[in-house]
Design a protein around this motif. Sequence first.
Motif, mmCIF file in Angstrom:
data_model
loop_
_atom_site.group_PDB
_atom_site.id
_atom_site.type_symbol
_atom_site.label_atom_id
_atom_site.label_comp_id
_atom_site.label_asym_id
_atom_site.label_seq_id
_atom_site.Cartn_x
_atom_site.Cartn_y
_atom_site.Cartn_z
ATOM 1 N N LEU A 1 8.864 -1.130 -9.831
ATOM 2 C CA LEU A 1 7.883 -0.264 -9.946
ATOM 3 C C LEU A 1 7.641 1.083 -9.075
ATOM 4 O O LEU A 1 7.103 2.187 -9.564
ATOM 5 N N GLU A 2 8.194 0.791 -7.982
ATOM 6 C CA GLU A 2 8.037 2.132 -6.824
ATOM 7 C C GLU A 2 9.023 3.132 -7.432
ATOM 8 O O GLU A 2 8.759 4.361 -7.651
ATOM 9 N N PHE A 3 9.989 3.008 -8.191
ATOM 10 C CA PHE A 3 10.915 3.874 -8.692
ATOM 11 C C PHE A 3 10.347 4.521 -10.063
ATOM 12 O O PHE A 3 10.184 5.485 -10.090
ATOM 13 N N LEU A 4 9.631 3.537 -10.875
ATOM 14 C CA LEU A 4 9.035 4.032 -11.923
ATOM 15 C C LEU A 4 7.675 4.861 -11.917
ATOM 16 O O LEU A 4 7.511 5.974 -12.330
ATOM 17 N N PHE A 5 6.942 4.313 -10.671
ATOM 18 C CA PHE A 5 5.829 5.391 -10.347
ATOM 19 C C PHE A 5 6.148 6.953 -9.958
ATOM 20 O O PHE A 5 6.006 7.797 -10.253
ATOM 21 N N HIS B 1 0.810 -1.297 0.009
ATOM 22 C CA HIS B 1 0.154 0.127 0.027
ATOM 23 C C HIS B 1 1.000 1.261 -0.052
ATOM 24 O O HIS B 1 1.020 1.797 1.106
ATOM 25 N N SER B 2 1.565 1.449 -1.189
ATOM 26 C CA SER B 2 2.382 2.668 -1.296
ATOM 27 C C SER B 2 1.917 3.941 -1.411
ATOM 28 O O SER B 2 0.842 4.033 -2.060
ATOM 29 N N LEU B 3 2.643 5.024 -0.953
ATOM 30 C CA LEU B 3 2.234 6.581 -1.041
ATOM 31 C C LEU B 3 2.152 6.524 -2.651
ATOM 32 O O LEU B 3 1.375 7.121 -3.347
ATOM 33 N N ASN B 4 3.152 5.933 -3.586
ATOM 34 C CA ASN B 4 3.553 6.462 -5.025
ATOM 35 C C ASN B 4 2.050 5.837 -5.743
ATOM 36 O O ASN B 4 1.704 6.561 -6.670
ATOM 37 N N ALA B 5 1.800 4.656 -5.123
ATOM 38 C CA ALA B 5 0.630 4.107 -6.145
ATOM 39 C C ALA B 5 -0.483 4.660 -5.892
ATOM 40 O O ALA B 5 -1.265 5.080 -6.829
ATOM 41 N N SER B 6 -0.880 4.961 -4.693
ATOM 42 C CA SER B 6 -2.174 5.982 -4.555
ATOM 43 C C SER B 6 -1.974 7.379 -5.306
ATOM 44 O O SER B 6 -3.209 7.741 -5.717
ATOM 45 N N LEU B 7 -0.836 7.982 -5.124
ATOM 46 C CA LEU B 7 -0.877 9.198 -5.964
ATOM 47 C C LEU B 7 -0.885 8.895 -7.486
ATOM 48 O O LEU B 7 -1.581 9.713 -8.162
ATOM 49 N N ALA B 8 -0.318 7.826 -7.973
ATOM 50 C CA ALA B 8 -0.405 7.639 -9.247
ATOM 51 C C ALA B 8 -1.856 7.491 -9.748
ATOM 52 O O ALA B 8 -2.239 7.832 -10.935
ATOM 53 N N SER B 9 -2.569 6.887 -8.783
ATOM 54 C CA SER B 9 -4.177 6.560 -9.169
ATOM 55 C C SER B 9 -4.823 7.913 -9.344
ATOM 56 O O SER B 9 -5.869 7.883 -10.093
ATOM 57 N N ARG B 10 -4.278 9.002 -8.477
ATOM 58 C CA ARG B 10 -4.979 10.036 -8.633
ATOM 59 C C ARG B 10 -4.841 10.927 -9.869
ATOM 60 O O ARG B 10 -5.367 12.018 -10.304
ATOM 61 N N LEU C 1 14.887 1.095 -16.242
ATOM 62 C CA LEU C 1 14.424 0.112 -15.193
ATOM 63 C C LEU C 1 13.232 -0.650 -15.808
ATOM 64 O O LEU C 1 13.035 -1.776 -14.761
ATOM 65 N N LEU C 2 12.782 -0.491 -16.561
ATOM 66 C CA LEU C 2 11.664 -1.390 -17.083
ATOM 67 C C LEU C 2 12.335 -2.680 -17.232
ATOM 68 O O LEU C 2 11.512 -3.750 -17.209
ATOM 69 N N LYS C 3 13.578 -3.067 -17.429
ATOM 70 C CA LYS C 3 14.109 -4.207 -17.834
ATOM 71 C C LYS C 3 14.220 -4.937 -16.498
ATOM 72 O O LYS C 3 14.548 -6.397 -16.592
ATOM 73 N N ALA C 4 13.993 -4.326 -15.141
ATOM 74 C CA ALA C 4 13.842 -5.185 -14.223
ATOM 75 C C ALA C 4 12.571 -5.979 -13.964
ATOM 76 O O ALA C 4 12.483 -6.926 -13.080
ATOM 77 N N ASP D 1 11.879 -12.534 -7.365
ATOM 78 C CA ASP D 1 11.309 -11.812 -8.481
ATOM 79 C C ASP D 1 10.183 -10.697 -8.171
ATOM 80 O O ASP D 1 10.219 -9.568 -8.826
ATOM 81 N N ALA D 2 9.364 -11.059 -7.355
ATOM 82 C CA ALA D 2 8.034 -10.289 -6.846
ATOM 83 C C ALA D 2 8.642 -8.996 -6.359
ATOM 84 O O ALA D 2 8.217 -8.050 -6.485
ATOM 85 N N LEU D 3 9.812 -9.330 -5.388
ATOM 86 C CA LEU D 3 10.275 -8.230 -4.638
ATOM 87 C C LEU D 3 11.038 -7.184 -5.834
ATOM 88 O O LEU D 3 11.086 -5.778 -5.480
#
Length: 205
Positions: free
Chosen positions: A189-193, A98-107, A120-123, A181-183
Motif C-alpha cells: 500500500l505504501e508503494f501504491l499510495f 502513520h505514514s507521510l504517503n497516507a496523509s498526503l493521499a488524504s489531502r 502490486l495489487l496482487k500483494a 500478511d499485514a506487513l
Amino acid sequence: MTDSHLQQAAHELADAGRQLHARGWVPATSGNFSIRLPDDRIAITVSGKHKGRLTPEDIMLVDADGRALDHRKPSAETLLHTSIYRAFPNVAAILHPHSLNASLASRLFGDAIVIENCELLKALEGITTHASRVTIPIFANDQNIPLLAARVDAYVDQHPDIKAYIIADHGFYTWGTTMQDALRHVEALEFLFDLEIRWHGVKRA
C-alpha cells in the motif's frame, strides 16, 4: 508474561514495530498494532510507546470489546481494531502506521483513493490479477473514536472486500490473516499510495 500465545504475539508486534519504524512509517510514538489470540483476546500496543523500541511490557491484553484486561491503558484507537476483528473472523493481525504517503493521499484524493491495473495489487490478499480495481476509503479524523468506528463499520458492512482504509491527515489501517500478511499489505500500500500521489502530480503538471 507466562502465556505462550501472548509471548509470541509480543515478539511479532515488536518485530513489526522495528520494521515499520525503520521505513519511517511510525514516527515518534505514532501508530498502533494488534494480534488476535486463539481465545479471542487481543494483544495490542499500549498507548504512547515508541513502536521501534517495543518490549513485552509495551503489549497488553484487551477483550473482544476493547476493555483492558489489566491496569494499563490501551491505544486510544482500540475500538478501530476490535471492529475489524468482528467484521473479519479470519483476520489475526492489524497494523496502523502513520505514514507521510497516507496523509498526503488524504489531502489529494477526497473520500477515497482508487488504484487499478497495477501489478502490486496482487500483494493484497485475495487479488490474483493486476487487472483489478481497489478502493481505499478515506475517513475524516475524529477524536470521538466510537463515532469514527461506527462510520468505519457502516462502510465495511457495505464493502466487505475492503483491504484498508485511511484516516485523513493521520494514517491508515490494514490487516491480514497473519502478521506477515499485514506487513506485506503495508509495504504494498505504501508503494501504491506513492505511485498514485506521483501520478496525480504528473497529471496536474
